[in-house]
Design a protein around this motif. Sequence first.
Motif, short mmCIF file in Angstrom:
data_model
loop_
_atom_site.label_atom_id
_atom_site.label_comp_id
_atom_site.label_asym_id
_atom_site.label_seq_id
_atom_site.Cartn_x
_atom_site.Cartn_y
_atom_site.Cartn_z
N GLY C 215 -6.77 -2.20 -5.43
CA GLY C 215 -7.64 -1.04 -5.27
C GLY C 215 -7.61 -0.12 -6.48
O GLY C 215 -7.10 -0.46 -7.55
N LEU C 216 -8.18 1.07 -6.29
CA LEU C 216 -8.37 2.01 -7.39
C LEU C 216 -7.38 3.17 -7.34
O LEU C 216 -7.57 4.18 -8.01
N GLY C 217 -6.33 3.02 -6.56
CA GLY C 217 -5.39 4.11 -6.45
C GLY C 217 -4.39 4.12 -7.59
O GLY C 217 -4.33 3.18 -8.39
N VAL C 218 -3.60 5.18 -7.65
CA VAL C 218 -2.51 5.25 -8.61
C VAL C 218 -1.21 4.92 -7.87
O VAL C 218 -1.20 4.80 -6.64
N ALA C 219 -0.12 4.80 -8.64
CA ALA C 219 1.13 4.32 -8.06
C ALA C 219 1.71 5.26 -7.01
O ALA C 219 2.54 4.86 -6.22
N SER C 220 1.27 6.53 -7.02
CA SER C 220 1.82 7.47 -6.05
C SER C 220 1.01 7.55 -4.77
O SER C 220 1.41 8.22 -3.82
N ASP C 221 -0.13 6.88 -4.68
CA ASP C 221 -0.93 6.90 -3.45
C ASP C 221 -0.22 6.07 -2.38
O ASP C 221 0.30 4.99 -2.64
N ILE C 222 -0.26 6.59 -1.17
CA ILE C 222 0.48 5.94 -0.08
C ILE C 222 -0.07 4.55 0.19
O ILE C 222 0.69 3.59 0.42
N ALA C 223 -1.39 4.41 0.16
CA ALA C 223 -1.99 3.10 0.43
C ALA C 223 -1.57 2.09 -0.63
O ALA C 223 -1.30 0.92 -0.31
N THR C 224 -1.48 2.52 -1.88
CA THR C 224 -1.07 1.61 -2.94
C THR C 224 0.39 1.24 -2.77
O THR C 224 0.78 0.07 -2.98
N ILE C 225 1.22 2.19 -2.41
CA ILE C 225 2.64 1.90 -2.17
C ILE C 225 2.79 0.88 -1.05
O ILE C 225 3.58 -0.06 -1.14
N ALA C 226 2.01 1.06 0.03
CA ALA C 226 2.06 0.09 1.13
C ALA C 226 1.60 -1.29 0.66
O ALA C 226 2.16 -2.32 1.05
N ALA C 227 0.58 -1.31 -0.21
CA ALA C 227 0.08 -2.58 -0.72
C ALA C 227 1.12 -3.30 -1.57
O ALA C 227 1.18 -4.53 -1.58
N PHE C 228 1.95 -2.54 -2.30
CA PHE C 228 3.02 -3.16 -3.11
C PHE C 228 3.99 -3.94 -2.22
O PHE C 228 4.45 -5.03 -2.57
N THR C 229 4.30 -3.35 -1.05
CA THR C 229 5.25 -4.01 -0.15
C THR C 229 4.70 -5.34 0.34
O THR C 229 5.41 -6.35 0.38
N ALA C 304 -9.01 -19.17 -2.84
CA ALA C 304 -9.15 -19.54 -1.44
C ALA C 304 -8.96 -18.32 -0.54
O ALA C 304 -9.50 -18.25 0.56
N THR C 305 -8.15 -17.38 -1.03
CA THR C 305 -7.83 -16.20 -0.21
C THR C 305 -7.90 -14.96 -1.08
O THR C 305 -7.39 -14.96 -2.21
N ASN C 306 -8.55 -13.92 -0.56
CA ASN C 306 -8.60 -12.64 -1.24
C ASN C 306 -7.91 -11.59 -0.40
O ASN C 306 -8.15 -11.50 0.80
N PHE C 307 -7.05 -10.83 -1.04
CA PHE C 307 -6.42 -9.68 -0.38
C PHE C 307 -6.98 -8.40 -1.03
O PHE C 307 -6.98 -8.27 -2.26
N TYR C 308 -7.48 -7.50 -0.19
CA TYR C 308 -7.91 -6.18 -0.66
C TYR C 308 -7.07 -5.15 0.08
O TYR C 308 -7.40 -4.77 1.20
N LEU C 309 -5.99 -4.73 -0.55
CA LEU C 309 -5.09 -3.79 0.13
C LEU C 309 -4.84 -2.61 -0.80
O LEU C 309 -4.37 -2.80 -1.92
N GLY C 310 -5.14 -1.40 -0.34
CA GLY C 310 -4.90 -0.21 -1.15
C GLY C 310 -6.00 0.82 -0.96
O GLY C 310 -6.58 0.94 0.12
N LEU C 311 -6.26 1.53 -2.03
CA LEU C 311 -7.25 2.62 -2.00
C LEU C 311 -8.55 2.13 -2.61
O LEU C 311 -8.60 1.75 -3.77
N PHE C 312 -9.62 2.15 -1.81
CA PHE C 312 -10.90 1.68 -2.29
C PHE C 312 -11.97 2.74 -2.10
O PHE C 312 -11.88 3.57 -1.19
N TYR C 313 -12.97 2.67 -2.93
CA TYR C 313 -14.11 3.58 -2.81
C TYR C 313 -15.38 2.77 -2.69
O TYR C 313 -15.42 1.76 -1.97
N ALA C 314 -16.43 3.19 -3.38
CA ALA C 314 -17.74 2.59 -3.15
C ALA C 314 -17.80 1.12 -3.53
O ALA C 314 -18.72 0.42 -3.12
#
Lengths: 284, 247, 409
Positions: C215-229, C304-314
Amino acid sequence: MFWERLLRLDRRWIFLFVAVSVLLPLLFNLECHQVPTPIVRGIFDKLESLPPGSHVLLSFDYGPSTVPEISPMAHAVIRHCLERDLKVVFMALWATGQNLLTSTVDSVVKLEFPHKVNGTDYANFGYKAGNQGVINVIATDFYKMFTTDISGMPARTMPLMEDVENMSDMSLIISFGGGFPGIKEWVQFAGDVAHVPVAGGCTAVSAPLLYPYYPQQLIGLMGGIKGAAEYEAMLTHTYPKFDPLPKRGMLAMGPQTVAHLVIMFFIVVGNLAYFLSRSHKAKA
Amino acid sequence: MFANIDLTFWVGAFLTVAIFSFLYKDNPVYKLAEHLFVGISAAYWMSVGIWTTLVPNLLCRLCPGWVNSLAGSDCLCPPASHVSGYERWIYLVPLVLGILLLMRLSPKGGWIGRWSLAFIVGITAGLNLLRYMQSDFMAQVQATMITLLPGWQGFGHFFGNLSLSLDSPLVATFSAWVVFFGTFCGLVYFFFSKEHKGWFGGASRFGIWVLMVTFGAGFGYTVMARISLLVGRFRYLFGDLIDMMNS
Amino acid sequence: MKRWIMLGVCLLSALPLWAQEPPAADTAAAQVAAAPQAAPATAVTAADAPNDNGHSLVVTFVPSADDREGGPVIGYEVYRSVDGGEWDMRGTVPASGPAGDATLRYRDAGSKDEASQDYFPIGQAYQYRVRTLSVGGFVDSEPSAPMGSTAEWFHFGKLELFLALVIFTGLMIIFIGRAKKGAELYIRPLAGIDAVDEAIGRATEMGRPILYVLGLGVASDIATIAAFTVLQRVAKKVAEYNTKIIVPCYDPIVMSVAQETVKAGFMDAGRPDMYREDDVYFVTQSQFAYVAAVNGTMLRERPATNFYLGLFYAESLILAETGSLAGSIQISGTDQVTQIPFFVVACDYTLIGEELYAASAYLGREPLLMGTLKAQDWAKGAFAVALLIGLVATLAGWSSIAGWFHLDL
C-alpha cells in the motif's frame, strides 16, 4: 454465446457510453427537480435562524481535485451568509484551500456583495499548517494562531473580531472538507470541545464516514454534488435574487442522473450475463 | 464566439484530454501529462511547504527581522505576528527536531531521526486519544441509545400514517431499528474473542449484511463523486459550447 | 362690551387647544414616568466557575419579582467592579419570562492573555451587581460579596472520559501482561487468513510468483505495521514452498523494513540463501506512477496470488481490477473504509478494517498485538452492554442513563 460475449465486452465501450451520458445532458441542459433532505436542510435552517451579526466560521479544507463537488456548496453557503448579514470568518486547513478561498472571495464576495467591507463583514485568515493542532489552539485562543489576515491587517483590532476570543464565540462552524484534516477533525476538536454547532460540506466519498456524527455532533451535512444541488435549490427558493446566478450543483444533476441510470443498466446487464452464462455452463 | 479562450485554458484542455487518452490505450501523450503532473506537484508542495509553514511558523518567529530584510518589506513577517521572550526561543525546539528528522536521509545517522518521530507520534497519539474516545466512543454510545419506537402515539396513529416519506412513523421506526441492531450486530461481527456460532453467529451474519449494505452505499457515493468530477471536467472543456447551446 | 366679546371668543377658540392630545414624546415620557419601577434582582452571588482554567466567574441571581410573562421587565445587565470602584458592564441576560426560572446565571469569562484588553486575572476579587431593565427604567441590585476565581486541576465534567481511559488502559496492561506470561488468548479464525496458505500452495503448483503490495502508507501507519506481520508469515511459507515473492514498495523506509521482514521470514524457514534483495524494491512515491508500475509487473509476471494489505487510496480498484484480469487469486485487507468496497468487489478474500489488525495478531502472536486486541474486544463488549442498558432505559423512560455518556464540558 451472447451473454459470454457481453461479459467479454471491451471496457472502452462502457467508457464511451458513460461519457456520452454525461455530455449530452450537459449540452441540452437537462435539469432535475431537487427535494431537500433533512440532513442538508439542517444547515440551511440553522443559518436562517442566526440573528444578523452572528459570527460564522467557514473553513476551506479541500483542493483543486474536488472543486467540482465542493465549490458549488461553498458558493451557495457564502451567498446565504452574506445575504443574512452574518459575519463571516474565512480560513483554511489545507494549503491548496487558501488559493481556492482567495479566488472564491474575489469571485463571489467582492463581485456579488460589493457593499460588504473586508475586516468588518468578513475576513480571510488564509491557511495555517498544523492540521487538527490548529483547531485545538483556536478552540481556546483564536489569535494565537491567526495574528493577521492574509493582507496583514491585525486580527485583534478588526471590527469583525471585536467580540471574538475563540471558537466559543462562533455561532456556527462550517467545514468544506475533502479529506484530512476536515469535518471529522472540526467535530472532534471544536464541536465536542467548545460546544459550537458544526456543519459540513464534503465529497461524496467521505459522506458515509460522516453520517454517524449526524445529528448530535453535526447539525447537517452536504454530501457531494447532490448536497450542493439541494442547498442551491433551497437558497434560490428562499432568495429568488440568486436564481440568475450559475447553479453548478443543480446543473450537474441532469448528467449525474443519466450517468447513474446508464451505470445501473450495465450493472444489471452484467450480473444477468454472469448468472446466465454460469447456468449455461452448468447445463453444458 | 468563444469567450475566455487563452493559453492557460488550452494547456489545461490538452492535459485533460491527454490523461483521458489512457482510457483508450496507454500512450506517450498520457505519460507526458502524468510526468508533468508528478514533477509540478512535487515542486508545488515544496514551495507551499516553505512559504506557508517554514517561513511564517518558524523563521518569522525566530528571526523576523532577517526574513523581512531579505524580502525588503514586512509583508512576510508582519509586526503583529512577532513574538518575544521565551515564546520566541522555544521555536528552537522544532528547529532542532526538524534537523534531526532530516538525518533519516543519512544511512549511518538515520537512527537520530527516531527522536523526532517519537515526538510526532507521541503528540498525535495524545491529541487523538482523548478526542477519539470522546467523539467516536462516548458520543456515539449516547447517540445510539435511541428509542425503538420514536414518536409512538399508539397503533392507531402508526397504522394510520403508513407512508414512505422521510418523516413518517414507519420510516422513523425502521431507521431506529436498523441503527440500533445494525450497530449492535456490527460490533458482534468485529468481536474476535469468541467463535461465531449459534445466536452469536446469527448476529454476526446480520452485522456483516449491514456492513455490506454500507459498503454498497459507499461505493455508490464514490461513483457519484467520480461522475461529478467528470461533469466538472466536461464543463471545463465544453463550457463555451454548453453556454452557446443554452443561450 | 366688545372687549368682553373678544375675550370670550379668545377663550372659546382656545378650547380645542385644551382638548388636544399632548405630543407623543410627552405622552411616552408621561407614561414612563407613570409606569411603576420593576423590583430589583436579588441574592446576587458570584462563585468560581467549576472545571475551568481560572479565568471566569459565574454570577447567579434571583430575577425581579416583576419578571413574568407580559410583565414590565425587559432584561438584565451584569456589571462588575474591582474594590467598589467603577462599574463596567460585562453582559446581558434575557428576562426569564414564560420560563419563570427561579434563578438566572451569567458566566463572566475573560482572556488568559495579559496583553489582552479582556484579561481576567486568576484570584482577582470582583463584585457584581445586576441592573434590572424595565419599561419604567432600571434599578440596580445590591452588590454581591467580592469573589475571586480559582483554576481547577481536574475537570470533573470529563470524569466519565477519564474513567473510560483508565479502564481501557488497565485492560490493555492486564492483557499484554498475560500474553507476555504465555497465556493462551483465543482469536477466532479469519476467512482471509485461512486462505493464505491455500493461495501460496496454488502459486507453487502453478510455478508462478506471489505479489505482495504493502500500500501507500508509511512505516508508522498501523495498517502497514499489521501488513508487515502478515508479510513475514507469507515469506516464511514462500521459503518453505520454494516460491518467488515480489514486493514492490511505495515508501523507501517501508522498503527497508520489508526487506528485513522478508529476510527474517526466510531465516525462520531455514532458507536464508533463497532470499533475493532485488525482489523487494522501491518503485516511486507518486501514487499513480506506482500503480502503473505494479500493474505492469502483474501483467508481465502473471502472479498466481496477489496480496493487498496496508493503507490504500484511490488506486485500490485499479490494482484489484488488473490483478483480476491477470487471473490471480487476490487477498486484500485495509482499514480505509472508503476503499473496502472496491476490494470486496474485486478480490476473493477481504479483511475488513480491524480484521487486518486481528490477522496480524493471529499470525504474529506478539504479546503487544494480542493484548491490545483483547482490550479492544472488552471495550467493544462494554459498548454493546451499554447499548443494551440504554435500550432498556430508553424504553422505561430513564433518560438519565444516556446522560452518563454526555460530557459536561
